[in-house]
Write a protein that holds these residues in place. Structure first.
Motif, PDB file in Angstrom:
ATOM      1  N   MET A 118       0.835  -1.200   0.000  1.00  0.00           N
ATOM      2  CA  MET A 118       0.000   0.000   0.000  1.00  0.00           C
ATOM      3  C   MET A 118       0.868   1.247   0.000  1.00  0.00           C
ATOM      4  SD  MET A 118      -2.956   1.453   0.138  1.00  0.00           S
ATOM      5  CE  MET A 118      -3.765   2.964   0.651  1.00  0.00           C
ATOM      6  N   THR A 119       0.647   2.136  -0.978  1.00  0.00           N
ATOM      7  CA  THR A 119       1.350   3.418  -1.031  1.00  0.00           C
ATOM      8  C   THR A 119       0.508   4.444  -0.302  1.00  0.00           C
ATOM      9  OG1 THR A 119       2.380   2.884  -3.135  1.00  0.00           O
ATOM     10  CG2 THR A 119       2.242   5.207  -2.555  1.00  0.00           C
ATOM     11  N   ALA A 120       1.015   4.952   0.822  1.00  0.00           N
ATOM     12  CA  ALA A 120       0.161   5.788   1.659  1.00  0.00           C
ATOM     13  C   ALA A 120       0.837   7.092   2.079  1.00  0.00           C
ATOM     14  CB  ALA A 120      -0.268   5.015   2.901  1.00  0.00           C
ATOM     15  N   LEU A 121       0.036   8.146   2.100  1.00  0.00           N
ATOM     16  CA  LEU A 121       0.366   9.398   2.750  1.00  0.00           C
ATOM     17  C   LEU A 121      -0.503   9.487   3.997  1.00  0.00           C
ATOM     18  CD1 LEU A 121       0.161  11.860  -0.301  1.00  0.00           C
ATOM     19  CD2 LEU A 121       2.113  10.473   0.421  1.00  0.00           C
ATOM     20  N   SER A 122      -0.032  10.185   5.019  1.00  0.00           N
ATOM     21  CA  SER A 122      -0.850  10.319   6.216  1.00  0.00           C
ATOM     22  C   SER A 122      -0.534  11.628   6.918  1.00  0.00           C
ATOM     23  CB  SER A 122      -0.619   9.147   7.173  1.00  0.00           C
ATOM     24  OG  SER A 122       0.739   9.102   7.602  1.00  0.00           O
ATOM     25  N   ALA A 123      -1.522  12.104   7.650  1.00  0.00           N
ATOM     26  CA  ALA A 123      -1.372  13.304   8.476  1.00  0.00           C
ATOM     27  C   ALA A 123      -2.268  13.128   9.684  1.00  0.00           C
ATOM     28  CB  ALA A 123      -1.761  14.555   7.690  1.00  0.00           C
ATOM     29  N   SER A 124      -1.971  13.841  10.735  1.00  0.00           N
ATOM     30  CA  SER A 124      -2.815  13.728  11.921  1.00  0.00           C
ATOM     31  C   SER A 124      -4.183  14.336  11.641  1.00  0.00           C
ATOM     32  CB  SER A 124      -2.162  14.438  13.111  1.00  0.00           C
ATOM     33  OG  SER A 124      -2.253  15.844  12.958  1.00  0.00           O
ATOM     34  N   GLU A 172      -1.762   8.122  -7.784  1.00  0.00           N
ATOM     35  CA  GLU A 172      -3.187   8.020  -7.480  1.00  0.00           C
ATOM     36  C   GLU A 172      -3.419   7.221  -6.194  1.00  0.00           C
ATOM     37  OE1 GLU A 172      -5.176   6.524 -10.934  1.00  0.00           O
ATOM     38  OE2 GLU A 172      -5.238   8.512 -11.883  1.00  0.00           O
ATOM     39  N   GLU A 173      -2.649   6.172  -5.998  1.00  0.00           N
ATOM     40  CA  GLU A 173      -2.794   5.383  -4.768  1.00  0.00           C
ATOM     41  C   GLU A 173      -2.439   6.216  -3.545  1.00  0.00           C
ATOM     42  OE1 GLU A 173      -1.362   1.076  -2.878  1.00  0.00           O
ATOM     43  OE2 GLU A 173      -0.501   1.799  -4.761  1.00  0.00           O
ATOM     44  N   ALA A 174      -1.362   7.011  -3.658  1.00  0.00           N
ATOM     45  CA  ALA A 174      -0.959   7.869  -2.539  1.00  0.00           C
ATOM     46  C   ALA A 174      -2.032   8.911  -2.232  1.00  0.00           C
ATOM     47  CB  ALA A 174       0.368   8.549  -2.867  1.00  0.00           C
ATOM     48  N   LEU A 175      -2.562   9.558  -3.262  1.00  0.00           N
ATOM     49  CA  LEU A 175      -3.590  10.570  -3.046  1.00  0.00           C
ATOM     50  C   LEU A 175      -4.876   9.973  -2.489  1.00  0.00           C
ATOM     51  CD1 LEU A 175      -3.381  13.069  -6.057  1.00  0.00           C
ATOM     52  CD2 LEU A 175      -2.939  13.529  -3.638  1.00  0.00           C
ATOM     53  N   LEU A 176      -5.216   8.768  -2.922  1.00  0.00           N
ATOM     54  CA  LEU A 176      -6.442   8.147  -2.429  1.00  0.00           C
ATOM     55  C   LEU A 176      -6.357   7.899  -0.927  1.00  0.00           C
ATOM     56  CD1 LEU A 176      -9.209   7.019  -3.109  1.00  0.00           C
ATOM     57  CD2 LEU A 176      -8.128   4.813  -3.601  1.00  0.00           C
ATOM     58  N   SER A 177      -5.167   7.618  -0.429  1.00  0.00           N
ATOM     59  CA  SER A 177      -5.019   7.394   1.013  1.00  0.00           C
ATOM     60  C   SER A 177      -5.354   8.663   1.797  1.00  0.00           C
ATOM     61  CB  SER A 177      -3.598   6.916   1.340  1.00  0.00           C
ATOM     62  OG  SER A 177      -2.632   7.915   1.055  1.00  0.00           O
ATOM     63  N   HIS A 191       4.810   9.462   5.032  1.00  0.00           N
ATOM     64  CA  HIS A 191       4.538   8.597   3.885  1.00  0.00           C
ATOM     65  C   HIS A 191       5.392   7.339   3.964  1.00  0.00           C
ATOM     66  CE1 HIS A 191       8.371   9.407   1.729  1.00  0.00           C
ATOM     67  NE2 HIS A 191       8.297  10.584   2.325  1.00  0.00           N
ATOM     68  N   ASP A 192       5.066   6.338   3.117  1.00  0.00           N
ATOM     69  CA  ASP A 192       5.815   5.073   3.104  1.00  0.00           C
ATOM     70  C   ASP A 192       6.469   4.805   1.749  1.00  0.00           C
ATOM     71  OD1 ASP A 192       3.704   4.393   1.486  1.00  0.00           O
ATOM     72  OD2 ASP A 192       3.016   2.691   2.693  1.00  0.00           O
ATOM     73  N   LEU A 193       6.910   5.864   1.067  1.00  0.00           N
ATOM     74  CA  LEU A 193       7.459   5.748  -0.286  1.00  0.00           C
ATOM     75  C   LEU A 193       8.984   5.627  -0.350  1.00  0.00           C
ATOM     76  CD1 LEU A 193       5.232   8.501  -1.936  1.00  0.00           C
ATOM     77  CD2 LEU A 193       5.091   6.046  -2.370  1.00  0.00           C
ATOM     78  N   VAL A 194       9.638   5.636   0.791  1.00  0.00           N
ATOM     79  CA  VAL A 194      11.103   5.735   0.789  1.00  0.00           C
ATOM     80  C   VAL A 194      11.773   4.640  -0.033  1.00  0.00           C
ATOM     81  CG1 VAL A 194      13.171   5.618   2.242  1.00  0.00           C
ATOM     82  CG2 VAL A 194      11.214   7.006   2.956  1.00  0.00           C
ATOM     83  N   GLY A 195      11.337   3.404   0.091  1.00  0.00           N
ATOM     84  CA  GLY A 195      11.996   2.312  -0.627  1.00  0.00           C
ATOM     85  C   GLY A 195      11.332   1.950  -1.945  1.00  0.00           C
ATOM     86  N   HIS A 196      10.415   2.767  -2.421  1.00  0.00           N
ATOM     87  CA  HIS A 196       9.676   2.407  -3.635  1.00  0.00           C
ATOM     88  C   HIS A 196      10.615   2.313  -4.831  1.00  0.00           C
ATOM     89  CE1 HIS A 196       6.596   2.207  -6.670  1.00  0.00           C
ATOM     90  NE2 HIS A 196       5.658   2.156  -5.730  1.00  0.00           N
ATOM     91  N   PRO A 197      10.570   1.231  -5.607  1.00  0.00           N
ATOM     92  CA  PRO A 197      11.519   1.052  -6.719  1.00  0.00           C
ATOM     93  C   PRO A 197      11.415   2.124  -7.802  1.00  0.00           C
ATOM     94  CG  PRO A 197       9.812  -0.649  -6.725  1.00  0.00           C
ATOM     95  CD  PRO A 197       9.710   0.053  -5.415  1.00  0.00           C
TER      96      PRO A 197
END
Length: 316
Positions: free
Chosen positions: A1-7, A102-107, A24-30
Motif C-alpha cells: 500500500m502506497t500511503a500518505l498520512s497526516a494527523s 493516485e494510490e498515494a492521493l487516495l489514502s 509517507h511510506d514511499l522511501v523504498g519504492h523502486p
C-alpha cells in the motif's frame, strides 16, 4: 500500500489553506530510486525535464542561473557529485508513476472522508520528481497547484510562508504564463515570516496553492516528489491569472481576481475556448514548443535554450 498520512488535528485545522507536516511510506519504492530515475530521463520528452546548477540563492535571477553541461541521464547518475538541481516533470504520463501517485492521493482522500479522488476534488493530477545534489537551492517562488511534497532520500529544508496580505508577493507577481520564469524577488527579511520544515526520508509537507516558498538540500543528495492536483476552483483561477498576465504583457492593466467578477468570467471563457481548440495540438512536444513560441516568444522555451547553451559550452 502506497500511503500518505497526516494527523486528524492537522487536517482539520489546516487543510486546504495552511501548510502542515505529513508522513509517507514511499522511501523504498523502486520507482523512486536512482537507477529507475535514470531510465525515466530517457522516457520523458525533452520539455518534461529541467536542470541547472544547484549552487543558487533564494533570490536567484533566472537569467544568471548557472547551467550544468551534462545530458539529463548523466546528471541523475552523478547527482552525488554533479552540483546540480533537476526536476522530472509530468511523470504521471508514465502509467506506473500514475498508479503510484493516485494510490498515494487516495489514502489522503479517505482520511478526508472521501472514497474517491474526484470526491476529494483531486483533479488534474500531476507528478514532479526532484533530484538534487547536496547543498542545492530552489529559489523563492509559488506554484499554481496544491501539493503533497514527499522526501525520499537525504535531508531537505522547506521554507514556507503565509501570504494572505500579499506583502511578500503581489497579485501581479502571482500571475503566471509560459513567458514568465517562476523565480520571484526575495529579501532576507522575509525569513522572519518563514516556517522551516526539516524533512527527512519518510516525511513531507502539504504546500497549498500559491504559497511562497524556497527549498534547500542538506549535506547529502536528495530525491523528492511533488504530488500535485488542481480543484475546479484552482483551475478557474489559473485560467484567470494566465489571461491577466497575457493581457498585461500587451500593455493592458488588469484588476486583481475578484475585483471585477463579470470581466473575470469573460476572461475565463475566452481562455477555455482557446485552450479547447489548441489542446489536441499540445499532445505533441514539437507542437507544444511551437505554440509557446508563437504566443510568448522564444523565451517561453527557456529550458531548450539552457540545454543548447550547455551543449555549446561542452563542445567549445
Amino acid at each position: 500500500m502506497t500511503a500518505l498520512s497526516a494527523s486528524a488535528a492537522e487536517l482539520s485545522a489546516n487543510y486546504p489553506n495552511r501548510h502542515f507536516r505529513i508522513q509517507h511510506d514511499l522511501v523504498g519504492h523502486p520507482l523512486l530510486q536512482l537507477p529507475r530515475l535514470i531510465e525515466l530521463t530517457k522516457e520523458l520528452e525533452k520539455d518534461r525535464f529541467e536542470y541547472n546548477s544547484g549552487k543558487l540563492q533564494p533570490n536567484q535571477k533566472a537569467e544568471d542561473t548557472p547551467l550544468v553541461d551534462m545530458p539529463p541521464e548523466e546528471v541523475v547518475a552523478k547527482i552525488e557529485t554533479a552540483g546540480a538541481w533537476m526536476v522530472l516533470k509530468r511523470v504521471e504520463t508514465v502509467p506506473a508513476y500514475r498508479a503510484l501517485i493516485e494510490e498515494a492521493l487516495l489514502s489522503i482522500a479517505k482520511q478526508l472522508g472521501h472514497q474517491s479522488l474526484d470526491g476529494a476534488s483531486f483533479r488534474d493530477i500531476e507528478g514532479y520528481i526532484f533530484v538534487s545534489s547536496a547543498n542545492s537551492v530552489t529559489p523563492f517562488h509559488c506554484d499554481n497547484e496544491d501539493n503533497f511534497f514527499v522526501q525520499i532520500h537525504g535531508p531537505k529544508f522547506f521554507h514556507l510562508f503565509d501570504n494572505d496580505d500579499r506583502s511578500l508577493v503581489s497579485e501581479e507577481m502571482l500571475e503566471s504564463a509560459p513567458s514568465k520564469h517562476r523565480n520571484l524577488p526575495y529579501e532576507p527579511k522575509f525569513e522572519e515570516r518563514a516556517k522551516v520544515y526539516d524533512l527527512k526520508p519518510g516525511e513531507g509537507v502539504f504546500v497549498p496553492y500559491q504559497v511562497p516558498h524556497w527549498v534547500r538540500t542538506g549535506d547529502s543528495y536528495s530525491i523528492s516528489m511533488a504530488i500535485t492536483w488542481r480543484s475546479a476552483e484552482v483551475v478557474r483561477r489559473n485560467k484567470l491569472i494566465f489571461m491577466n498576465a497575457w493581457l498585461r504583457e500587451k500593455g493592458l492593466p488588469q484588476a486583481a481576481p475578484g475585483a471585477k467578477p463579470a470581466l473575470d468570467g469573460l476572461k475565463v471563457a475566452a481562455y477555455t475556448a482557446a485552450r479547447s481548440a489548441l489542446e489536441p495540438l499540445r499532445r505533441n512536444e514539437t507542437m507544444r514548443r511551437l505554440l509557446r513560441s508563437i504566443v510568448f516568444g522564444k523565451k517561453a522555451n527557456y529550458y531548450y535554450e539552457a540545454q543548447k547553451a550547455a551543449e555549446q559550452k561542452k563542445a567549445a
